[in-house]
Design a protein around this motif. Structure first.
Motif, PDB file in Angstrom:
ATOM      1  N   LYS A  45       0.832  -1.205   0.000  1.00 52.46           N
ATOM      2  CA  LYS A  45       0.000   0.000   0.000  1.00 52.46           C
ATOM      3  C   LYS A  45       0.871   1.261   0.000  1.00 52.46           C
ATOM      4  O   LYS A  45       0.627   2.212  -0.737  1.00 52.46           O
ATOM      5  N   ARG A  46       1.896   1.242   0.830  1.00 51.09           N
ATOM      6  CA  ARG A  46       2.790   2.395   0.911  1.00 51.09           C
ATOM      7  C   ARG A  46       3.609   2.536  -0.366  1.00 51.09           C
ATOM      8  O   ARG A  46       3.861   3.649  -0.827  1.00 51.09           O
ATOM      9  N   LYS A  47       4.024   1.431  -0.960  1.00 46.73           N
ATOM     10  CA  LYS A  47       4.758   1.483  -2.229  1.00 46.73           C
ATOM     11  C   LYS A  47       3.936   2.174  -3.303  1.00 46.73           C
ATOM     12  O   LYS A  47       4.464   2.972  -4.077  1.00 46.73           O
ATOM     13  N   GLU A  48       2.643   1.876  -3.338  1.00 46.87           N
ATOM     14  CA  GLU A  48       1.756   2.493  -4.336  1.00 46.87           C
ATOM     15  C   GLU A  48       1.655   3.997  -4.130  1.00 46.87           C
ATOM     16  O   GLU A  48       1.699   4.768  -5.095  1.00 46.87           O
ATOM     17  N   ILE A  49       1.521   4.436  -2.888  1.00 42.68           N
ATOM     18  CA  ILE A  49       1.452   5.869  -2.584  1.00 42.68           C
ATOM     19  C   ILE A  49       2.766   6.546  -2.948  1.00 42.68           C
ATOM     20  O   ILE A  49       2.779   7.623  -3.551  1.00 42.68           O
ATOM     21  N   ILE A  50       3.865   5.940  -2.588  1.00 45.80           N
ATOM     22  CA  ILE A  50       5.176   6.514  -2.879  1.00 45.80           C
ATOM     23  C   ILE A  50       5.376   6.650  -4.386  1.00 45.80           C
ATOM     24  O   ILE A  50       5.895   7.659  -4.868  1.00 45.80           O
TER      25      ILE A  50
END
Length: 141
Positions: free
Chosen positions: A27-32
């Motif tokens: 999830k964080r990878k997608e936001i980043i």
């Protein structure tokens, strides 16, 4: 326990050489990735959060010595921060992140003068999963 001590150097090297993805949720990878795409033309990014990992994960240096904004104290330092923002005109500011709110006091609350300046000169261009990115309002100046 003894094995960990004997393999200390090897263990440290494996952590240092591990890809960032080993430590970041999907999830964080997608936001980043979205934030990276948004700031692709920027040479640097200004971080106004307690999440010091974001510039690193986005792959951009911070735009100033104020990379750890939340620990600044005093009106004089806030005025220096504002002076920097005026002179260098950082294009994007990482304004909020859901991670690393260490003491429950947001940077916006802690640095009221800087926050007021940011609110007057930047506009929200990204708001997902409690990440907020602001962009300099070029219509303002």
């Amino acid at each position: 326990y003894d094995n960990n001590i004997l393999n200390f150097k090897k263990n440290i090297l494996s952590f240092v050489n591990a890809p960032n993805s080993s430590f970041v949720t999907q999830k964080r990878k997608e936001i980043i990735k979205k934030i990276s795409n948004l700031t692709t033309k920027d040479e640097c990014i200004q971080n106004f959060t307690q999440d010091l990992s974001l510039p690193y994960l986005i792959g951009k240096p911070t735009c100033s010595k104020f990379f750890s904004s939340w620990i600044i104290s005093g009106k004089e330092n806030e005025r220096k921060y504002i002076k920097y923002l005026k002179l260098n005109k950082a294009s994007h500011i990482i304004y909020k992140s859901p991670y690393f709110n260490l003491d429950g006091v947001s940077t916006q609350t802690r640095l009221k003068l800087v926050d007021d300046y940011i609110q007057q000169n930047y506009i929200e261009v990204f708001n997902q999963q409690n990440y907020v990115i602001l962009k300099r309002n070029t219509n303002k100046n």
